[in-house]
Design a protein around this motif. Structure first.
Motif, mmCIF file in Angstrom:
data_model
loop_
_atom_site.group_PDB
_atom_site.id
_atom_site.type_symbol
_atom_site.label_atom_id
_atom_site.label_comp_id
_atom_site.label_asym_id
_atom_site.label_seq_id
_atom_site.Cartn_x
_atom_site.Cartn_y
_atom_site.Cartn_z
ATOM 1 N N LEU A 1 0.836 -1.196 0.000
ATOM 2 C CA LEU A 1 0.000 0.000 0.000
ATOM 3 C C LEU A 1 0.870 1.246 0.000
ATOM 4 N N PRO A 2 0.536 2.231 -0.813
ATOM 5 C CA PRO A 2 1.352 3.447 -0.881
ATOM 6 C C PRO A 2 1.304 4.229 0.423
ATOM 7 N N TYR A 3 2.393 4.906 0.720
ATOM 8 C CA TYR A 3 2.436 5.751 1.911
ATOM 9 C C TYR A 3 1.367 6.834 1.811
ATOM 10 N N GLY A 4 0.796 7.179 2.944
ATOM 11 C CA GLY A 4 -0.326 8.100 2.973
ATOM 12 C C GLY A 4 -1.654 7.387 3.060
ATOM 13 N N THR A 5 -1.609 6.051 2.924
ATOM 14 C CA THR A 5 -2.805 5.220 3.043
ATOM 15 C C THR A 5 -2.869 4.618 4.442
ATOM 16 N N ALA A 6 -4.026 4.663 5.082
ATOM 17 C CA ALA A 6 -4.191 3.988 6.367
ATOM 18 C C ALA A 6 -4.140 2.474 6.146
ATOM 19 N N VAL A 7 -3.428 1.779 7.008
ATOM 20 C CA VAL A 7 -3.269 0.332 6.904
ATOM 21 C C VAL A 7 -3.904 -0.314 8.127
ATOM 22 N N LEU A 8 -5.019 -1.024 7.917
ATOM 23 C CA LEU A 8 -5.750 -1.665 9.009
ATOM 24 C C LEU A 8 -6.084 -0.666 10.112
ATOM 25 N N GLY A 9 -6.361 0.574 9.691
ATOM 26 C CA GLY A 9 -6.727 1.622 10.648
ATOM 27 C C GLY A 9 -5.549 2.362 11.259
ATOM 28 N N TRP A 10 -4.320 1.991 10.865
ATOM 29 C CA TRP A 10 -3.118 2.638 11.390
ATOM 30 C C TRP A 10 -2.608 3.667 10.384
ATOM 31 N N ARG B 1 0.582 6.464 9.271
ATOM 32 C CA ARG B 1 2.009 6.715 9.408
ATOM 33 C C ARG B 1 2.266 8.136 9.895
ATOM 34 N N LYS B 2 3.077 8.234 10.951
ATOM 35 C CA LYS B 2 3.481 9.518 11.520
ATOM 36 C C LYS B 2 5.005 9.534 11.615
ATOM 37 N N PRO B 3 5.607 10.691 11.884
ATOM 38 C CA PRO B 3 7.072 10.752 11.922
ATOM 39 C C PRO B 3 7.713 9.757 12.893
ATOM 40 N N HIS B 4 7.034 9.468 14.007
ATOM 41 C CA HIS B 4 7.632 8.592 15.022
ATOM 42 C C HIS B 4 7.165 7.139 14.901
ATOM 43 N N GLY B 5 6.308 6.839 13.926
ATOM 44 C CA GLY B 5 5.844 5.466 13.756
ATOM 45 C C GLY B 5 4.437 5.424 13.186
ATOM 46 N N TRP B 6 3.795 4.277 13.320
ATOM 47 C CA TRP B 6 2.417 4.100 12.863
ATOM 48 C C TRP B 6 1.502 4.096 14.075
ATOM 49 N N CYS B 7 0.413 4.869 14.012
ATOM 50 C CA CYS B 7 -0.446 5.034 15.174
ATOM 51 C C CYS B 7 -1.913 4.784 14.830
ATOM 52 N N ARG B 8 -2.603 4.258 15.824
ATOM 53 C CA ARG B 8 -4.061 4.092 15.750
ATOM 54 C C ARG B 8 -4.602 4.558 17.092
ATOM 55 N N GLY B 9 -5.208 5.731 17.099
ATOM 56 C CA GLY B 9 -5.598 6.327 18.377
ATOM 57 C C GLY B 9 -4.351 6.641 19.188
ATOM 58 N N GLU B 10 -4.331 6.182 20.436
ATOM 59 C CA GLU B 10 -3.193 6.432 21.311
ATOM 60 C C GLU B 10 -2.116 5.360 21.189
ATOM 61 N N ALA B 11 -2.430 4.247 20.506
ATOM 62 C CA ALA B 11 -1.445 3.170 20.341
ATOM 63 C C ALA B 11 -0.542 3.469 19.150
ATOM 64 N N CYS B 12 0.754 3.223 19.327
ATOM 65 C CA CYS B 12 1.708 3.485 18.249
ATOM 66 C C CYS B 12 2.702 2.334 18.102
ATOM 67 N N LEU B 13 3.052 2.049 16.868
ATOM 68 C CA LEU B 13 4.094 1.088 16.540
ATOM 69 C C LEU B 13 5.330 1.901 16.164
ATOM 70 N N PRO B 14 6.419 1.822 16.945
ATOM 71 C CA PRO B 14 7.591 2.672 16.698
ATOM 72 C C PRO B 14 8.131 2.512 15.284
ATOM 73 N N ALA B 15 8.709 3.581 14.778
ATOM 74 C CA ALA B 15 9.209 3.588 13.412
ATOM 75 C C ALA B 15 10.245 2.501 13.170
ATOM 76 N N GLU C 1 8.318 1.157 -2.220
ATOM 77 C CA GLU C 1 7.026 1.401 -2.871
ATOM 78 C C GLU C 1 5.902 1.690 -1.886
ATOM 79 N N GLY C 2 6.053 1.219 -0.653
ATOM 80 C CA GLY C 2 4.987 1.397 0.327
ATOM 81 C C GLY C 2 5.066 0.353 1.423
ATOM 82 N N VAL C 3 3.945 0.062 2.045
ATOM 83 C CA VAL C 3 3.887 -0.838 3.191
ATOM 84 C C VAL C 3 3.362 -2.204 2.758
ATOM 85 N N ASP C 4 4.115 -3.242 3.103
ATOM 86 C CA ASP C 4 3.697 -4.611 2.827
ATOM 87 C C ASP C 4 2.595 -4.980 3.822
ATOM 88 N N LEU C 5 1.373 -5.144 3.331
ATOM 89 C CA LEU C 5 0.216 -5.365 4.193
ATOM 90 C C LEU C 5 0.381 -6.600 5.068
#
Length: 320
Positions: A18-27, A29-43, A53-57
């Motif tokens: 999936l290309p960057y800028g697309t939400a992936v399973l509700g997450w 992408r932010k500068p410090h990682g991928w976030c969904r609400g208050e939960a974040c996956l570190p970069a 090319e983007g994020v491997d789903l």
């Protein structure tokens, strides 16, 4: 284009990357990682799923603790639920949040199981014990909601149809009838047990509905479940993966792609031969009689391998 089966929905995505800028399973992408609400996956962790090319789903789902089965050739990918974090709590869906403060018997059944004839008895228990703060919630495992409809007529208790198998996945249900007892705080009072409300098929399953319903009444009225464990039995990684192959197979069968579906059904049988919720539950979509020769061949296969049809064997088994 690819159909994404996840979180109880069907969405269309352009590909498995999936290309960057697309939400992936509700997450997102932010500068410090991928976030969904208050939960974040570190970069630094998310980098394992990121490409030029983007994020491997599929890889991203695995970072979230979610398995995935992709069939790019057929244009479908299924993403499962995360591994349960708390086995003592009942996963929420549909009517459950509104029943907090009430004891619940979560009854899994299907039109392809003789346990469909137990629904009036469960309805009677729902009405009988309702004054004690009790409710039945029935969950049909029918992949075609229309197959369940006639059996639900006249029932007053909350009832849902688990057409995509997500609720069965959440509760690790491998066959019906299966019943889970949930206390007023939303915790497991008794995990997944085979339980009947009538003796219609006692000669086949060896279970006493009298013992089972007496135990249920004691729990509702007196508060003692009689269970040795108050946690859901956790699924294995193979069981979780088998259910995803089953979900893909169901989608393919609805699309009329029987040969491709057969490959996924065969893989599901290899991973979890005992999961009749998948192996028998998909027979109607495949045009196979779930009460016919194919089912009895399946029973013989499991019995020859020493795999019980009804398990675990609860304390209301004959001779217990």
């Amino acid at each position: 284009m690819i159909t994404l089966l996840a979180d109880g929905r069907e969405d269309t995505i352009e590909g498995l990357v999936l290309p960057y800028g697309t939400a992936v399973l509700g997450w997102e992408r932010k500068p410090h990682g991928w976030c969904r609400g208050e939960a974040c996956l570190p970069a630094f962790r998310a980098a394992a799923a990121e490409t030029d090319e983007g994020v491997d789903l599929v890889a991203f789902a695995e970072l979230l603790g979610r398995q995935a089965v992709a069939d790019a050739g057929e244009g479908v990918v299924a993403v499962g639920e995360p591994a349960p974090a708390a086995l003592d709590r009942a996963p929420e869906f549909g009517p459950l949040p509104g029943l907090r403060g009430t004891k619940v018997a979560l009854v899994f059944w299907a039109s392809w199981c003789g346990c469909r004839y137990d629904l009036p008895a469960w309805e009677a228990l729902h009405r009988e014990l309702g004054g004690h703060g009790f409710s039945v919630v029935s969950v049909s495992l029918d992949r075609d909601p229309g197959h369940a409809r006639e059996w639900l007529e006249g029932l007053t208790h909350p009832a849902v149809v688990d057409a995509d198998g997500r609720i069965a996945e959440l509760y690790n249900v491998v066959n019906v009838p299966t019943v889970v007892w949930i206390d007023p705080d939303g915790r497991i009072a008794r995990p997944q047990d085979t339980m009947t409300a009538t003796d219609t098929f006692r000669s086949m399953n060896g279970l006493s509905s009298e013992r089972a319903t007496a135990a249920l009444r004691r729990w509702v009225v007196e508060g003692e479940s009689g269970a040795d464990s108050r946690e859901l039995r956790a699924p294995t990684a193979a069981e979780r993966l088998a259910r995803l192959h089953g979900r893909v197979a169901a989608w393919l069968l609805r699309a009329g792609r029987g040969e491709a579906a057969g490959r996924h059904l065969a893989r599901a049988a290899e991973l979890a031969p005992h999961d009749l919720a998948v192996r028998r539950g998909l027979m109607p979509l495949a045009g196979v009689d779930p009460f016919g020769e194919e089912y009895f061949r399946l029973r013989e296969e499991l019995q020859a391998a020493g795999i019980p049809i009804y398990r675990p064997l609860p304390d209301w088994q004959e001779g217990a």
